[in-house]
Design a protein around this motif. Sequence first.
Motif, PDB file in Angstrom:
ATOM      1  N   VAL A 128      40.707 -10.064  -4.167  1.00 32.44           N
ATOM      2  CA  VAL A 128      41.171 -11.322  -4.815  1.00 32.44           C
ATOM      3  C   VAL A 128      41.913 -11.365  -3.156  1.00 32.44           C
ATOM      4  O   VAL A 128      41.661 -12.856  -3.506  1.00 32.44           O
ATOM      5  CB  VAL A 128      41.834 -10.413  -5.095  1.00 32.44           C
ATOM      6  CG1 VAL A 128      42.963 -12.363  -5.571  1.00 32.44           C
ATOM      7  CG2 VAL A 128      41.915 -10.378  -6.433  1.00 32.44           C
ATOM      8  N   LEU A 129      42.802 -11.199  -2.332  1.00 35.78           N
ATOM      9  CA  LEU A 129      43.447 -11.216  -1.578  1.00 35.78           C
ATOM     10  C   LEU A 129      42.445 -11.820   0.164  1.00 35.78           C
ATOM     11  O   LEU A 129      42.741 -12.284   0.992  1.00 35.78           O
ATOM     12  CB  LEU A 129      43.991 -10.492  -0.691  1.00 35.78           C
ATOM     13  CG  LEU A 129      45.906 -10.691  -2.683  1.00 35.78           C
ATOM     14  CD1 LEU A 129      46.131  -9.492  -1.830  1.00 35.78           C
ATOM     15  CD2 LEU A 129      46.138 -12.009  -2.593  1.00 35.78           C
ATOM     16  N   LYS A 130      41.158 -10.883  -0.115  1.00 39.07           N
ATOM     17  CA  LYS A 130      39.798 -11.443   0.750  1.00 39.07           C
ATOM     18  C   LYS A 130      40.843 -11.197   2.175  1.00 39.07           C
ATOM     19  O   LYS A 130      40.375 -11.434   2.950  1.00 39.07           O
ATOM     20  CB  LYS A 130      39.718 -12.645   0.763  1.00 39.07           C
ATOM     21  CG  LYS A 130      39.398 -13.459  -0.411  1.00 39.07           C
ATOM     22  CD  LYS A 130      37.933 -13.507  -0.824  1.00 39.07           C
ATOM     23  CE  LYS A 130      37.783 -14.839  -1.797  1.00 39.07           C
ATOM     24  NZ  LYS A 130      37.107 -13.428  -3.092  1.00 39.07           N
ATOM     25  N   PHE A 172      43.869  -1.331  -3.317  1.00 39.40           N
ATOM     26  CA  PHE A 172      42.919  -2.322  -2.304  1.00 39.40           C
ATOM     27  C   PHE A 172      41.966  -2.894  -2.779  1.00 39.40           C
ATOM     28  O   PHE A 172      41.123  -3.836  -2.372  1.00 39.40           O
ATOM     29  CB  PHE A 172      42.146  -0.542  -2.193  1.00 39.40           C
ATOM     30  CG  PHE A 172      43.266   0.429  -1.083  1.00 39.40           C
ATOM     31  CD1 PHE A 172      43.561   0.038  -0.448  1.00 39.40           C
ATOM     32  CD2 PHE A 172      43.748   1.493  -2.085  1.00 39.40           C
ATOM     33  CE1 PHE A 172      45.004   1.556   0.575  1.00 39.40           C
ATOM     34  CE2 PHE A 172      43.980   2.124  -1.533  1.00 39.40           C
ATOM     35  CZ  PHE A 172      44.877   2.365  -0.053  1.00 39.40           C
ATOM     36  N   ARG A 173      41.891  -2.622  -4.489  1.00 38.73           N
ATOM     37  CA  ARG A 173      40.812  -3.433  -4.847  1.00 38.73           C
ATOM     38  C   ARG A 173      41.774  -4.729  -4.290  1.00 38.73           C
ATOM     39  O   ARG A 173      40.341  -6.246  -4.300  1.00 38.73           O
ATOM     40  CB  ARG A 173      40.784  -2.829  -6.019  1.00 38.73           C
ATOM     41  CG  ARG A 173      39.701  -3.828  -6.836  1.00 38.73           C
ATOM     42  CD  ARG A 173      40.437  -5.658  -7.965  1.00 38.73           C
ATOM     43  NE  ARG A 173      38.817  -5.428  -8.688  1.00 38.73           N
ATOM     44  CZ  ARG A 173      39.336  -6.933  -9.344  1.00 38.73           C
ATOM     45  NH1 ARG A 173      40.608  -7.349  -9.039  1.00 38.73           N
ATOM     46  NH2 ARG A 173      38.601  -7.974  -9.391  1.00 38.73           N
ATOM     47  N   SER A 174      42.538  -5.333  -5.101  1.00 37.72           N
ATOM     48  CA  SER A 174      43.444  -6.322  -4.552  1.00 37.72           C
ATOM     49  C   SER A 174      42.871  -7.200  -3.719  1.00 37.72           C
ATOM     50  O   SER A 174      43.131  -7.891  -3.258  1.00 37.72           O
ATOM     51  CB  SER A 174      44.932  -6.202  -5.356  1.00 37.72           C
ATOM     52  OG  SER A 174      44.682  -6.161  -7.118  1.00 37.72           O
ATOM     53  N   ARG A 175      43.352  -6.444  -2.261  1.00 37.09           N
ATOM     54  CA  ARG A 175      43.731  -6.815  -1.357  1.00 37.09           C
ATOM     55  C   ARG A 175      42.097  -7.142  -0.833  1.00 37.09           C
ATOM     56  O   ARG A 175      42.058  -8.213  -0.157  1.00 37.09           O
ATOM     57  CB  ARG A 175      43.844  -5.550  -0.040  1.00 37.09           C
ATOM     58  CG  ARG A 175      44.051  -5.706   1.544  1.00 37.09           C
ATOM     59  CD  ARG A 175      44.714  -4.732   1.980  1.00 37.09           C
ATOM     60  NE  ARG A 175      46.144  -4.579   1.375  1.00 37.09           N
ATOM     61  CZ  ARG A 175      46.612  -2.911   1.307  1.00 37.09           C
ATOM     62  NH1 ARG A 175      45.858  -2.144   2.327  1.00 37.09           N
ATOM     63  NH2 ARG A 175      47.662  -2.711   0.489  1.00 37.09           N
ATOM     64  N   LYS A 176      40.919  -6.321  -1.234  1.00 41.98           N
ATOM     65  CA  LYS A 176      39.684  -6.473  -0.789  1.00 41.98           C
ATOM     66  C   LYS A 176      39.000  -7.561  -0.867  1.00 41.98           C
ATOM     67  O   LYS A 176      38.370  -9.162  -0.504  1.00 41.98           O
ATOM     68  CB  LYS A 176      38.901  -5.218  -0.630  1.00 41.98           C
ATOM     69  CG  LYS A 176      37.581  -5.331   0.019  1.00 41.98           C
ATOM     70  CD  LYS A 176      37.138  -3.666  -0.404  1.00 41.98           C
ATOM     71  CE  LYS A 176      35.628  -3.989   0.096  1.00 41.98           C
ATOM     72  NZ  LYS A 176      34.678  -2.575   0.114  1.00 41.98           N
ATOM     73  N   ASN A 236      49.662  -7.794  -2.657  1.00 41.13           N
ATOM     74  CA  ASN A 236      49.492  -7.116  -1.794  1.00 41.13           C
ATOM     75  C   ASN A 236      50.273  -5.676  -1.682  1.00 41.13           C
ATOM     76  O   ASN A 236      49.356  -4.998  -0.980  1.00 41.13           O
ATOM     77  CB  ASN A 236      49.181  -7.815  -0.119  1.00 41.13           C
ATOM     78  CG  ASN A 236      48.037  -7.000   0.760  1.00 41.13           C
ATOM     79  OD1 ASN A 236      47.158  -6.632   0.680  1.00 41.13           O
ATOM     80  ND2 ASN A 236      48.323  -7.051   1.815  1.00 41.13           N
ATOM     81  N   ARG A 237      50.815  -5.363  -2.280  1.00 39.25           N
ATOM     82  CA  ARG A 237      51.111  -3.176  -2.724  1.00 39.25           C
ATOM     83  C   ARG A 237      51.727  -3.877  -4.171  1.00 39.25           C
ATOM     84  O   ARG A 237      52.002  -4.645  -4.739  1.00 39.25           O
ATOM     85  CB  ARG A 237      52.288  -3.750  -1.528  1.00 39.25           C
ATOM     86  CG  ARG A 237      53.859  -4.760  -2.352  1.00 39.25           C
ATOM     87  CD  ARG A 237      55.007  -4.670  -0.686  1.00 39.25           C
ATOM     88  NE  ARG A 237      55.053  -2.919  -0.508  1.00 39.25           N
ATOM     89  CZ  ARG A 237      56.534  -2.593  -0.937  1.00 39.25           C
ATOM     90  NH1 ARG A 237      57.503  -4.208  -1.748  1.00 39.25           N
ATOM     91  NH2 ARG A 237      57.356  -2.320  -0.865  1.00 39.25           N
ATOM     92  N   CYS A 238      52.016  -2.351  -4.786  1.00 43.00           N
ATOM     93  CA  CYS A 238      52.415  -2.037  -5.328  1.00 43.00           C
ATOM     94  C   CYS A 238      53.507  -2.285  -6.043  1.00 43.00           C
ATOM     95  O   CYS A 238      54.498  -1.934  -5.355  1.00 43.00           O
ATOM     96  CB  CYS A 238      51.736  -0.591  -6.080  1.00 43.00           C
ATOM     97  SG  CYS A 238      52.050  -0.223  -8.119  1.00 43.00           S
ATOM     98  N   VAL A 239      54.019  -2.819  -7.222  1.00 43.72           N
ATOM     99  CA  VAL A 239      55.189  -2.274  -7.207  1.00 43.72           C
ATOM    100  C   VAL A 239      56.326  -1.236  -7.786  1.00 43.72           C
ATOM    101  O   VAL A 239      56.971  -1.210  -8.229  1.00 43.72           O
ATOM    102  CB  VAL A 239      55.503  -3.438  -9.031  1.00 43.72           C
ATOM    103  CG1 VAL A 239      55.130  -4.596  -8.454  1.00 43.72           C
ATOM    104  CG2 VAL A 239      55.317  -2.835  -9.869  1.00 43.72           C
ATOM    105  N   HIS A 240      54.694  -0.105  -8.026  1.00 46.98           N
ATOM    106  CA  HIS A 240      55.786   1.209  -8.208  1.00 46.98           C
ATOM    107  C   HIS A 240      56.237   1.703  -6.781  1.00 46.98           C
ATOM    108  O   HIS A 240      55.516   0.967  -5.872  1.00 46.98           O
ATOM    109  CB  HIS A 240      54.130   2.181  -8.409  1.00 46.98           C
ATOM    110  CG  HIS A 240      54.574   2.978 -10.241  1.00 46.98           C
ATOM    111  ND1 HIS A 240      55.284   2.439 -10.422  1.00 46.98           N
ATOM    112  CD2 HIS A 240      53.182   2.769 -10.703  1.00 46.98           C
ATOM    113  CE1 HIS A 240      54.859   2.885 -12.151  1.00 46.98           C
ATOM    114  NE2 HIS A 240      53.407   3.168 -11.804  1.00 46.98           N
ATOM    115  N   ARG A 241      57.450   2.136  -7.400  1.00 42.82           N
ATOM    116  CA  ARG A 241      57.622   2.943  -5.769  1.00 42.82           C
ATOM    117  C   ARG A 241      57.614   5.162  -5.807  1.00 42.82           C
ATOM    118  O   ARG A 241      58.563   5.693  -6.510  1.00 42.82           O
ATOM    119  CB  ARG A 241      59.066   2.656  -4.986  1.00 42.82           C
ATOM    120  CG  ARG A 241      59.783   1.519  -4.527  1.00 42.82           C
ATOM    121  CD  ARG A 241      59.021   0.973  -3.079  1.00 42.82           C
ATOM    122  NE  ARG A 241      57.154   0.932  -3.011  1.00 42.82           N
ATOM    123  CZ  ARG A 241      56.950   0.017  -3.493  1.00 42.82           C
ATOM    124  NH1 ARG A 241      57.293  -1.096  -4.133  1.00 42.82           N
ATOM    125  NH2 ARG A 241      55.683   0.403  -3.100  1.00 42.82           N
TER     126      ARG A 241
END
Lengths: 204, 209
Positions: free
Chosen positions: A112-114, A106-110, A60-65
């Motif tokens: 995949v993770l709903k 955001f796409r994953s949050r919306k 639910n977050r990106c691995v890039h910092r």
Amino acid sequence: MPIKVLAIAGSPRRHGNSETLLDWVLASMGEEPDVVIEKIPVIEADINPCLGCNACEKLNRCVHRDGMDAMHDKLIEADCIILSAPIFCMGINAQTKALIDRAQVFRSRKYVLKLPIVPPERKGKRLGVFLATAGQTWTHVFDAAIPSVKCFFHVIDIKDTDCHYLMINGVDEKGAIDRHPSARSDAHRLGKVVISDLKKRLAG
Amino acid sequence: MKRMAVTVLGISGSPHRHGNTETLLDSFLDGARATGANVEKVVLKELTFSSCKGCNACHKTGTCIVQDDAIELFEKILASDIIAVASPIYSMGITAELKSLVDRAQYFWARKFILKNLYFPEDHIKRHKGLFVSTAGTSWDNVFDGAYPVVTAFFNGLGFEYYDNIIASDMDSHKGIKNHPTALKEAYEKGKIVVGVVENLKNQGVAQQ
């Protein structure tokens, strides 16, 4: 509560045509009371391309910092998100495409993770604006960029019907947009329309 | 008469090594290799190059002021008979990596249309074929539509005929390209066929001279 406008200047060229178009819209919005504007040039925002690792589907977050950490929060907090970009080789310029690809989180949050992107009470109260310029005079010069832009707004919970577009073709060298017959007045009008619409939505 | 070998360059624009798109590209390149072509693959993620700065200096000089790995890659592209440009679809378009390379080709556009010191004759374009290799997660019919105009601009700028697409959608349902019923085999066959086509065109040219 003031209206928060996040303006993203996607061009690698500072103060060129697409950023000038953005500045005109922002100047129009800035004349209205209670509007807070933040403008960020993408080339100064330290946004790296998506790694395609799909880790965001689990984390639910990106691995890039990098600069996307701050941009991520700003994209959620803003009431209005304006993206401006030039068309290079029939598509959105690479730097702006990197930002759009990084919206994958955001796409994953919306999907995949709903999970929600914005709290339910803010849904439908945000607007998106896409501003573009192109050197080519072809009317179809923006067609390939639009699906990516729609994707970007869609994953941050701004519906297609809540997006405005102002796209100016036939402006190539720096300053060419100053000589365009209608770009400046269209930009001014767009700024007013968007702020007035947001005021209604946020009051309702 | 010795037949001239065909050179094929695969360019992988995916940030994800050995994923669906690169696997599809590999299958195309294997097919090309099987017909005796000289095949090379370049992975953009392993090169160091920046995006176009939009400075338009090339409009005056015909060269890019940024001298990095992209310049050498463009030389390699121009020395190839066939290029296969590969990118997955991210957010309805090609990846930012591949778009960076596409945007950097601006100096060829400047040479062709502003400085007018670069011209690809019709028979050159006919003998140089470009293929677009892509995969997408969704099954939408229009998922590749945003990529085609960009790829068209890229091939046009570098003197390649946009010959064919090697595309496979709905990767999410298939659980990867390896489970797609036909895509890898078709890519392999297309690799064999296009090398044969270009080989014939090249050798016709030699026979005419």
